[in-house]
Write an enzyme that holds these catalytic residues in place. Structure first.
Site, PDB file in Angstrom:
ATOM      1  N   VAL A   1       7.731   6.648  17.163  1.00 15.76           N
ATOM      2  CA  VAL A   1       7.550   7.325  15.873  1.00 15.76           C
ATOM      3  C   VAL A   1       6.341   8.255  15.876  1.00 15.76           C
ATOM      4  O   VAL A   1       6.418   9.399  15.426  1.00 15.76           O
ATOM      5  CB  VAL A   1       7.430   6.290  14.738  1.00 15.76           C
ATOM      6  CG1 VAL A   1       7.146   6.973  13.408  1.00 15.76           C
ATOM      7  CG2 VAL A   1       8.708   5.449  14.650  1.00 15.76           C
TER       8      VAL A   1
ATOM      9  N   ARG B   1       0.676  14.730  12.521  1.00 22.24           N
ATOM     10  CA  ARG B   1       1.145  14.540  11.142  1.00 22.24           C
ATOM     11  C   ARG B   1       1.552  15.863  10.472  1.00 22.24           C
ATOM     12  O   ARG B   1       1.007  16.264   9.460  1.00 22.24           O
ATOM     13  CB  ARG B   1       0.084  13.811  10.301  1.00 22.24           C
ATOM     14  CG  ARG B   1      -0.541  12.585  10.923  1.00 22.24           C
ATOM     15  CD  ARG B   1       0.436  11.449  11.186  1.00 22.24           C
ATOM     16  NE  ARG B   1       0.946  10.800  10.018  1.00 22.24           N
ATOM     17  CZ  ARG B   1       0.365   9.763   9.395  1.00 22.24           C
ATOM     18  NH1 ARG B   1      -0.780   9.338   9.835  1.00 22.24           N
ATOM     19  NH2 ARG B   1       0.911   9.211   8.336  1.00 22.24           N
TER      20      ARG B   1
ATOM     21  N   ASP C   1       4.341   0.425  12.052  1.00 21.46           N
ATOM     22  CA  ASP C   1       3.113  -0.121  11.444  1.00 21.46           C
ATOM     23  C   ASP C   1       2.853  -1.558  11.857  1.00 21.46           C
ATOM     24  O   ASP C   1       1.800  -2.104  11.524  1.00 21.46           O
ATOM     25  CB  ASP C   1       3.184  -0.042   9.916  1.00 21.46           C
ATOM     26  CG  ASP C   1       3.138   1.389   9.424  1.00 21.46           C
ATOM     27  OD1 ASP C   1       3.417   1.621   8.241  1.00 21.46           O
ATOM     28  OD2 ASP C   1       2.849   2.282  10.244  1.00 21.46           O
TER      29      ASP C   1
ATOM     30  N   ARG D   1      -3.507  11.124   3.746  1.00 19.14           N
ATOM     31  CA  ARG D   1      -2.284  11.902   3.958  1.00 19.14           C
ATOM     32  C   ARG D   1      -1.326  11.755   2.794  1.00 19.14           C
ATOM     33  O   ARG D   1      -0.688  12.717   2.366  1.00 19.14           O
ATOM     34  CB  ARG D   1      -1.607  11.440   5.247  1.00 19.14           C
ATOM     35  CG  ARG D   1      -0.240  12.025   5.449  1.00 19.14           C
ATOM     36  CD  ARG D   1       0.383  11.590   6.731  1.00 19.14           C
ATOM     37  NE  ARG D   1       1.731  12.095   6.820  1.00 19.14           N
ATOM     38  CZ  ARG D   1       2.039  13.352   7.115  1.00 19.14           C
ATOM     39  NH1 ARG D   1       1.065  14.211   7.351  1.00 19.14           N
ATOM     40  NH2 ARG D   1       3.284  13.753   7.188  1.00 19.14           N
TER      41      ARG D   1
ATOM     42  N   CYS E   1      -4.551  12.843  12.249  1.00 19.31           N
ATOM     43  CA  CYS E   1      -5.388  11.645  12.169  1.00 19.31           C
ATOM     44  C   CYS E   1      -5.337  11.001  13.555  1.00 19.31           C
ATOM     45  O   CYS E   1      -4.789  11.549  14.508  1.00 19.31           O
ATOM     46  CB  CYS E   1      -4.853  10.691  11.104  1.00 19.31           C
ATOM     47  SG  CYS E   1      -3.268  10.002  11.538  1.00 19.31           S
TER      48      CYS E   1
ATOM     49  N   LYS F   1       0.838  -1.207   0.000  1.00 23.23           N
ATOM     50  CA  LYS F   1       0.000   0.000   0.000  1.00 23.23           C
ATOM     51  C   LYS F   1       0.871   1.253   0.000  1.00 23.23           C
ATOM     52  O   LYS F   1       0.670   2.174  -0.801  1.00 23.23           O
ATOM     53  CB  LYS F   1      -0.885   0.016   1.234  1.00 23.23           C
ATOM     54  CG  LYS F   1      -1.561   1.355   1.503  1.00 23.23           C
ATOM     55  CD  LYS F   1      -2.424   1.359   2.748  1.00 23.23           C
ATOM     56  CE  LYS F   1      -1.659   1.606   4.012  1.00 23.23           C
ATOM     57  NZ  LYS F   1      -1.375   3.012   4.323  1.00 23.23           N
ATOM     58  N   ASN F   2       1.878   1.297   0.896  1.00 23.64           N
ATOM     59  CA  ASN F   2       2.657   2.525   1.068  1.00 23.64           C
ATOM     60  C   ASN F   2       3.678   2.743  -0.030  1.00 23.64           C
ATOM     61  O   ASN F   2       4.289   3.801  -0.092  1.00 23.64           O
ATOM     62  CB  ASN F   2       3.312   2.544   2.450  1.00 23.64           C
ATOM     63  CG  ASN F   2       2.267   2.747   3.532  1.00 23.64           C
ATOM     64  OD1 ASN F   2       1.120   3.103   3.236  1.00 23.64           O
ATOM     65  ND2 ASN F   2       2.637   2.492   4.760  1.00 23.64           N
TER      66      ASN F   2
ATOM     67  N   ARG G   1      -8.950   0.284   4.439  1.00 27.74           N
ATOM     68  CA  ARG G   1      -7.968   1.192   3.834  1.00 27.74           C
ATOM     69  C   ARG G   1      -6.696   0.451   3.462  1.00 27.74           C
ATOM     70  O   ARG G   1      -6.022   0.805   2.497  1.00 27.74           O
ATOM     71  CB  ARG G   1      -7.592   2.294   4.846  1.00 27.74           C
ATOM     72  CG  ARG G   1      -8.713   3.215   5.200  1.00 27.74           C
ATOM     73  CD  ARG G   1      -8.199   4.386   5.993  1.00 27.74           C
ATOM     74  NE  ARG G   1      -7.093   5.040   5.282  1.00 27.74           N
ATOM     75  CZ  ARG G   1      -6.437   6.082   5.764  1.00 27.74           C
ATOM     76  NH1 ARG G   1      -6.746   6.566   6.950  1.00 27.74           N
ATOM     77  NH2 ARG G   1      -5.467   6.635   5.081  1.00 27.74           N
TER      78      ARG G   1
HETATM   79  C1  EPZ Z   1       4.524   6.851   6.255  1.00 31.32           C
HETATM   80  O1  EPZ Z   1       3.816   7.943   6.820  1.00 31.32           O
HETATM   81  C2  EPZ Z   1       3.511   5.720   6.139  1.00 31.32           C
HETATM   82  N1  EPZ Z   1       2.399   6.131   5.270  1.00 31.32           N
HETATM   83  C3  EPZ Z   1       2.964   5.355   7.517  1.00 31.32           C
HETATM   84  O2  EPZ Z   1       2.114   4.223   7.347  1.00 31.32           O
HETATM   85  C4  EPZ Z   1       4.138   4.941   8.406  1.00 31.32           C
HETATM   86  O3  EPZ Z   1       3.665   4.658   9.708  1.00 31.32           O
HETATM   87  C5  EPZ Z   1       5.167   6.078   8.466  1.00 31.32           C
HETATM   88  O4  EPZ Z   1       5.588   6.427   7.123  1.00 31.32           O
HETATM   89  C6  EPZ Z   1       6.403   5.702   9.276  1.00 31.32           C
HETATM   90  O5  EPZ Z   1       6.985   4.556   8.736  1.00 31.32           O
HETATM   91  C7  EPZ Z   1       2.586   6.142   3.928  1.00 31.32           C
HETATM   92  O6  EPZ Z   1       3.648   5.832   3.424  1.00 31.32           O
HETATM   93  C8  EPZ Z   1       1.398   6.543   3.106  1.00 31.32           C
HETATM   94  P1  EPZ Z   1       6.732  10.055   8.533  1.00 31.32           P
HETATM   95  P2  EPZ Z   1       4.511   9.418   6.882  1.00 31.32           P
HETATM   96  O7  EPZ Z   1       6.743  11.322   7.781  1.00 31.32           O
HETATM   97  O8  EPZ Z   1       5.353   9.623   5.705  1.00 31.32           O
HETATM   98  C9  EPZ Z   1       6.931  13.263  11.958  1.00 31.32           C
HETATM   99  C10 EPZ Z   1       0.178   2.924   7.711  1.00 31.32           C
HETATM  100  O9  EPZ Z   1      -0.361   2.433   8.716  1.00 31.32           O
HETATM  101  N2  EPZ Z   1       7.002  14.274  10.888  1.00 31.32           N
HETATM  102  O10 EPZ Z   1       7.903   9.134   8.455  1.00 31.32           O
HETATM  103  O11 EPZ Z   1       3.455  10.396   7.186  1.00 31.32           O
HETATM  104  C11 EPZ Z   1       5.544  12.614  12.025  1.00 31.32           C
HETATM  105  O12 EPZ Z   1       4.663  13.437  12.752  1.00 31.32           O
HETATM  106  C12 EPZ Z   1       0.723   4.340   7.725  1.00 31.32           C
HETATM  107  O13 EPZ Z   1       0.309   2.303   6.626  1.00 31.32           O
HETATM  108  C13 EPZ Z   1       7.245  15.596  11.242  1.00 31.32           C
HETATM  109  O14 EPZ Z   1       7.378  15.913  12.416  1.00 31.32           O
HETATM  110  O15 EPZ Z   1       5.432   9.221   8.176  1.00 31.32           O
HETATM  111  C14 EPZ Z   1       5.812  11.304  12.719  1.00 31.32           C
HETATM  112  O16 EPZ Z   1       5.834  11.509  14.121  1.00 31.32           O
HETATM  113  C15 EPZ Z   1       0.508   5.006   9.083  1.00 31.32           C
HETATM  114  N3  EPZ Z   1       7.301  16.547  10.267  1.00 31.32           N
HETATM  115  C16 EPZ Z   1       7.216  10.931  12.223  1.00 31.32           C
HETATM  116  O17 EPZ Z   1       7.782  12.139  11.673  1.00 31.32           O
HETATM  117  C17 EPZ Z   1       7.165  16.229   8.932  1.00 31.32           C
HETATM  118  O18 EPZ Z   1       7.263  17.144   8.082  1.00 31.32           O
HETATM  119  C18 EPZ Z   1       7.204   9.876  11.128  1.00 31.32           C
HETATM  120  O19 EPZ Z   1       6.408  10.401  10.076  1.00 31.32           O
HETATM  121  C19 EPZ Z   1       6.921  14.869   8.588  1.00 31.32           C
HETATM  122  C20 EPZ Z   1       6.854  13.909   9.581  1.00 31.32           C
END
Ligand code: EPZ
Length: 467
Positions: free
Chosen positions: A356, A146, A334, A117, A141, A47-48, A426
């Site tokens: 995370v 996020r 995840d 997202r 969410c 999915k991701n 989803r």
């Molecule tokens: C991706 O989300 C995945 N989603 C998530 O999967 C996954 O949990 C996550 O990566 C971590 O592996 C998709 O790929 C569509 P991040 P993403 O940016 O990119 C903080 C699932 O269940 N952050 O690595 O949104 C954020 O708040 C989903 O399949 C900032 O602070 O994750 C979080 O605490 C859930 N500022 C941490 O980083 C930013 O500008 C990790 O977020 C961006 C992120």
């Protein structure tokens, strides 16, 4: 190459085999537990990876064919967002054809972006292709706020002017002929999405971009391989330092998505928690190193079956272990909820630290309703193993929490009924069919209907003829 925006209607006939979200929240999933699972289960495309690769197709003005695309509510929603931008899409089974030749200036619809997202990642390709992008802030969410400041700061370093006004991110390129320029970018946190957004934007920028402290998740590497198959010049993806040399334009491609490591991990836990014996594939074992290590640590037997399958045999009694979620290659956030379900029945004490996301322990309350013994202290969950779980009515709060409740239901004594199934739809393709194919007793029905177990036997009988 940039196109002048022009309004284009788009043809979309994406099919999804899921109930629409409003229907799914009127349905419930009944699970009769303590059925050891046995057999083979097929893993769908990731999915991701699929979601971000779909936004990557915006970089190309030719035909992009994506294979091994999972049929999921999120993929359908991403298709709707891309078509609103002028992309032509058709999906037949797990093959998705996209053409972004005539994309209009982005006005991604708020009501769709706010629910998905990953659609925010399209800001990178749109700026690279059109020099302008208007994307609503994805908003928070269930699992956290996020934020997207890492995406925004990186785009600004590449010459984009980015203003956030009334919840809309307005970005446009100020440089000569409105082309992004290469930059040296350091990410304060190895954000998956920020790495992906900036890597895509850099493929068409003028000059070289480096992204330091980049995310190393397999889905980032899959996106890089997809972009390179269109003629991009990306090296280092999958490591902490990614280098992108910008090119003038990208060409058509035919690309196959990697298998979903989180779906695979979820099925491995299903095999362990039901003390079953199942074979999961296709998988890329290296993508599951941390999960396999933890399954073995608690006493489950995990072995390779051929080059791209794993076999798991659950132990009569698993023992507790500690888990800390970390960016890849650490234990994946995840998989945290799913593994927690397993640890509720593992002997002794376990501690799960979620580092995370700031609010990803909401499944604790529902697992405790099923007889688990879990206490939350900050971002830590302290779990005391119990001899059994009891089926109960529970409510899903987010995608992976839903999976954890399904796993707990498969192991619990009696019947578990899960509400708010839109979360599950989803991220898991045909999860009920796949579990029934392994012998699980579960059936989805309308919230006010009360199916008896005989309906399940019929469902299993039908499923066995399909396998
Ligand atoms: C991706 O989300 C995945 N989603 C998530 O999967 C996954 O949990 C996550 O990566 C971590 O592996 C998709 O790929 C569509 P991040 P993403 O940016 O990119 C903080 C699932 O269940 N952050 O690595 O949104 C954020 O708040 C989903 O399949 C900032 O602070 O994750 C979080 O605490 C859930 N500022 C941490 O980083 C930013 O500008 C990790 O977020 C961006 C992120």
């Amino acid at each position: 190459m940039r196109l002048e925006g022009k309004a284009i209607t788009a043809s979309v006939n994406l099919t999804g085999n899921h109930a629409s979200p409003d229907e799914a929240d009127k349905q419930v999933l009944h699970i009769w537990g303590r059925q050891p699972l046995a057999g083979h289960v097929k893993v769908s495309g990731a999915k991701n990876a699929a979601l971000v690769v779909m936004t990557g197709a915006l970089l190309c003005s030719g035909d992009c064919r994506l294979r091994n695309v999972p049929v999921l509510a999120d993929v359908k929603r991403m298709g709707q967002i891309l078509s609103a931008l002028g992309v032509k899409l058709t999906q037949n089974g797990d093959v998705l054809d996209l053409n972004a030749r005539d994309i209009s200036t982005s006005e991604a619809p708020y009501e769709l972006v706010s629910q998905l997202r990953a659609s925010f990642f399209a800001i990178g390709p749109l700026l690279a292709r059109l020099g302008v992008a208007k994307i609503p802030l994805p908003g928070g969410c269930a699992i956290g706020a996020r934020p997207v400041e890492l995406h925004v700061r990186g785009l600004q370093a590449m010459g984009a002017d980015v203003q956030i006004d009334h919840g809309i991110v307005n970005a446009y390129v100020t440089g000569p002929n409105r082309r992004l320029k290469g930059a040296k970018i350091y990410l304060d946190y190895p954000s998956v999405g920020a790495t992906e957004t900036l890597m895509m934007a850099a493929t068409l920028a003028d000059g070289e971009t480096t992204i330091e402290n980049a995310a190393q998740e397999p889905e980032v590497l899959d996106l890089a391989n997809f972009c390179n198959s269109m003629g991009a010049k990306i090296t280092g993806a999958g490591t902490k330092t990614i280098t992108i040399s910008g090119v003038e334009q990208l060409h058509s491609t035919d690309y196959s998505i990697i298998p979903d490591r989180i779906e695979a991990g979820t099925f491995l836990v299903a095999g362990a928690i039901t003390r079953g014996d199942i074979i999961v594939g296709p998988v890329i074992p290296d993508h599951l190193t941390a999960v396999i290590a933890k399954l073995r640590a608690i006493g489950a037997k995990v072995t390779a079956e051929g080059t791209n399958q794993l076999r798991i045999v659950g132990a009569p009694q698993h023992t507790g272990t500690d888990i800390e979620t970390l960016p890849y290659p650490g234990f994946p956030t995840d998989m945290q909820a799913q593994f927690m379900a397993l640890l509720t029945l593992s002997e002794g004490n376990s501690v799960i630290s979620e580092t995370v996301f700031e609010n990803r322990l909401r499944h604790v309350a529902e697992l405790n309703r099923m007889g688990a013994d879990i206490r939350v202290k900050g971002n830590h969950a302290i779990i005391r193993g119990v001899p059994f779980l009891s089926g109960a009515p529970v409510v899903a709060t987010d995608l992976r929490a839903s999976a954890a409740l399904v796993l707990a239901g498969l192991a619990a004594q009696g019947k578990t009924t899960i509400q708010q199934l839109q979360h599950l739809d989803r991220g898991y393709e045909s999860l009920e069919d796949k579990l029934r194919g392994l012998g699980a007793k579960l059936v989805r029905s309308l919230a006010d209907a009360e199916p008896d177990a005989s309906l399940v036997s019929q469902a299993i009988a039908v499923q066995s003829t399909l396998n």
